[in-house]
Structure formats: C-alpha cells, structure tokens
Design an enzyme around this catalytic site. Structure first.
Site, PDB file in Angstrom:
ATOM      1  N   GLU A  21       0.972   3.853   1.892  1.00  0.00           N
ATOM      2  CA  GLU A  21       1.470   4.236   3.207  1.00  0.00           C
ATOM      3  C   GLU A  21       2.666   3.379   3.624  1.00  0.00           C
ATOM      4  O   GLU A  21       3.664   3.884   4.128  1.00  0.00           O
ATOM      5  CB  GLU A  21       0.379   4.076   4.283  1.00  0.00           C
ATOM      6  CG  GLU A  21      -0.870   4.872   4.037  1.00  0.00           C
ATOM      7  CD  GLU A  21      -1.954   4.078   3.316  1.00  0.00           C
ATOM      8  OE1 GLU A  21      -1.686   3.536   2.218  1.00  0.00           O
ATOM      9  OE2 GLU A  21      -3.070   4.007   3.833  1.00  0.00           O
ATOM     10  N   HIS A  68       0.853  -1.191   0.000  1.00  0.00           N
ATOM     11  CA  HIS A  68       0.000   0.000   0.000  1.00  0.00           C
ATOM     12  C   HIS A  68       0.891   1.244   0.000  1.00  0.00           C
ATOM     13  O   HIS A  68       2.045   1.202   0.451  1.00  0.00           O
ATOM     14  CB  HIS A  68      -0.882   0.020   1.240  1.00  0.00           C
ATOM     15  CG  HIS A  68      -1.983  -0.977   1.219  1.00  0.00           C
ATOM     16  ND1 HIS A  68      -3.114  -0.838   1.995  1.00  0.00           N
ATOM     17  CD2 HIS A  68      -2.146  -2.143   0.538  1.00  0.00           C
ATOM     18  CE1 HIS A  68      -3.921  -1.860   1.799  1.00  0.00           C
ATOM     19  NE2 HIS A  68      -3.346  -2.672   0.912  1.00  0.00           N
TER      20      HIS A  68
END
EC number: 3.5.4.33
Length: 153
Positions: free
Chosen positions: A55, A53
């Site tokens: 992040e 992801h």
C-alpha cells in the site's frame, strides 16, 4: 463491481511480483478515475525496510505521478486488509476509498482488530469495500506460506 474486480486483478498481479521475490505476496494499485496511477507490492525484505508494504509503495508512486501528496478522489485496491501503519498512511494521503480482498485477523486495522479508517475523531475518513476477489487474494497467501513451511522442513 466489475471495475473493482478488474483493479483487484491488477493488485493480484502485483502480489505475484512479491511472491516471485520471496516477499509476502500482497499487492496494491491506486486509481484516480479509471486510470491506475500507482502500483506496489511488498518489498520489506528486498529493501530491508519495514515500511515497504504494498500500500505504501503504491501510494508513494501515485503521489509522485500526480505531483501531490494528497490523493483526493483516489481508490486504493489491496489484496489484504491493511495494517495500522498502512491505514494511517491512507488517512495522511487522503485516499477516498479502500477496496481490499481478504481480511487479516492478525493485523487488520480496518475490520478485523480495529477500524482506523472510519474513526470519526480523525480529520479524514476512508470509505471501505471489502471481500473483492477474496478467495483469490487469500489463496496466494496460503500458497506462499505453504511453500515457505515446506522449504523450512
């Protein structure tokens, strides 16, 4: 608030990179002071890795940049409200503040479905600012999924 918009625009640039790869367009940047120390965008399909992801990618890069897994004092800017995995990773990385754009009513683990980051039973809590450049952050996702649906017809 001005700096938040500047850094969220950087996260949106990362989301555009994901879009260009056919990935769900989510982008993130990590700052320490007034410097970007990590960048990331979704690479789940590209890397065949469900943990890739935006992040996670940005926090990993930030940790490598400073040479420490503890991102004390760091601010993570991300275009979409984080999922439970990413929220948990923020706690593990000791991120100080999360700034996000659009809410995620299906998987958001900060304000939508649950609140992982401010859970007092954890040994670390993350401050949260939401809704920064919300319309732009939502629009790139809408554009991506509209194109995806069109291509499947």
């Amino acid at each position: 608030m001005l700096n938040q918009a500047i850094y969220m625009r950087e996260a949106l640039e990362e989301a555009e990179k994901a879009y260009a790869l056919g990935e769900v367009p989510i982008g993130a940047v990590v700052t320490l002071g007034d410097k970007i120390i990590g960048r990331g965008h979704n690479l789940r399909e590209t890397l065949v890795d469900s943990t890739a992801h935006a992040e996670i990618m940005a926090m990993r890069e930030a940790a490598r940049h400073i040479g420490d897994w503890r991102l004390n004092g760091a601010v993570l800017y991300v275009t979409l409200e984080p999922c439970p995995m990413c929220a948990g990773a923020m706690i593990q990385f000791r991120v100080q503040t999360l700034v996000y754009g659009a809410q995620d009513p299906k998987a958001g683990a900060v304000d939508s479905i649950m609140d992982v980051l401010r859970e007092p039973r954890f040994n670390h809590q993350v401050a949260v600012v939401s809704g920064v450049l919300e319309d732009e952050c939502r629009d790139i996702l809408k554009r991506f999924f509209k194109k995806l649906r069109k291509n499947k017809s």
